[in-house]
Enzyme design. Structure first.
Site, short mmCIF file in Angstrom:
data_model
loop_
_atom_site.label_atom_id
_atom_site.label_comp_id
_atom_site.label_asym_id
_atom_site.label_seq_id
_atom_site.Cartn_x
_atom_site.Cartn_y
_atom_site.Cartn_z
N THR A 17 0.83 -1.21 0.00
CA THR A 17 0.00 0.00 0.00
C THR A 17 0.86 1.25 0.00
O THR A 17 2.04 1.22 0.35
CB THR A 17 -0.95 0.02 1.22
OG1 THR A 17 -0.17 0.02 2.42
CG2 THR A 17 -1.86 -1.20 1.21
N ASP A 18 0.26 2.35 -0.39
CA ASP A 18 0.98 3.63 -0.45
C ASP A 18 0.48 4.55 0.68
O ASP A 18 -0.30 4.15 1.53
CB ASP A 18 0.83 4.28 -1.82
CG ASP A 18 -0.61 4.59 -2.20
OD1 ASP A 18 -1.48 4.67 -1.31
OD2 ASP A 18 -0.87 4.77 -3.40
N GLN A 19 0.93 5.78 0.65
CA GLN A 19 0.58 6.74 1.70
C GLN A 19 -0.92 7.00 1.76
O GLN A 19 -1.45 7.35 2.81
CB GLN A 19 1.34 8.06 1.47
CG GLN A 19 1.18 9.04 2.61
CD GLN A 19 2.07 10.26 2.44
OE1 GLN A 19 2.77 10.39 1.45
NE2 GLN A 19 2.01 11.16 3.39
N GLY A 21 -3.08 4.71 1.58
CA GLY A 21 -3.71 3.54 2.17
C GLY A 21 -4.27 2.55 1.17
O GLY A 21 -5.00 1.64 1.54
N VAL A 22 -3.95 2.73 -0.10
CA VAL A 22 -4.43 1.82 -1.14
C VAL A 22 -3.25 1.11 -1.79
O VAL A 22 -2.10 1.55 -1.69
CB VAL A 22 -5.28 2.55 -2.22
CG1 VAL A 22 -6.49 3.23 -1.60
CG2 VAL A 22 -4.44 3.57 -2.97
#
Length: 157
Positions: A17-19, A21-22
């Site tokens: 996930t990335d910053q 949240g996905v």
């Protein structure tokens, strides 16, 4: 009968996930590779065995269309099947779908294939590949490895 979809279930890892949240968009391409490898293993065509026979299957083109986002700890199933094939090329199509715990349990390890994808559509994709030898020269699979070509025909038709 229409070609069945191979299914590979997984749970989204935090590292994917990335910053926001996905799941980072690039991870879907990696997921397609995992799904393709598992598809090949299921149909007794492991990459390892194919490479030992002097064949390589590099990616020529990859496409992904994002419909919805997956998040950490989501249950995801990757569906894979052959879209097109020829003696030189192979095109796979993929669908990544979010599933419920009930789907996970009902369609788990005892079900390697499905007639139709199920769950919430996250991403669709395609990869195009070309058969080459270890010198990276194109190979006509029907001539050099007729048994493998016939197996692909049986699966895809």
């Amino acid at each position: 009968m229409a070609q069945e979809w191979h299914q590979h279930q997984m749970r989204v890892q935090y590292k994917d996930t990335d910053q926001m949240g996905v799941v980072h968009h690039g991870n879907y391409i990696t997921w397609f590779e995992v799904a393709r490898t598992e598809w090949m293993r299921h149909f007794d065509m492991s990459y390892h065995a194919i490479e030992e026979e002097g064949l390589l299957l590099p990616v020529l083109d990859v496409n992904a269309v994002y419909k919805s986002s997956a998040r950490f700890d989501d249950l995801v199933v990757l569906f894979t099947r052959i879209e097109q094939y020829s003696p030189i090329r192979l095109v796979f199509e993929y669908e990544a779908r979010r599933i419920t715990e009930e789907d996970w349990k009902a369609n788990g390890l005892n079900h390697a294939t499905a007639d139709e994808p199920y769950g919430e559509l996250l991403t669709t994709g395609k990869t195009t590949h070309m058969w080459v030898n270890k010198a990276w020269k194109p190979v006509k699979l029907r001539k050099t490895h007729p048994e493998l070509y016939e197996k692909i025909q049986r699966i895809a038709d």
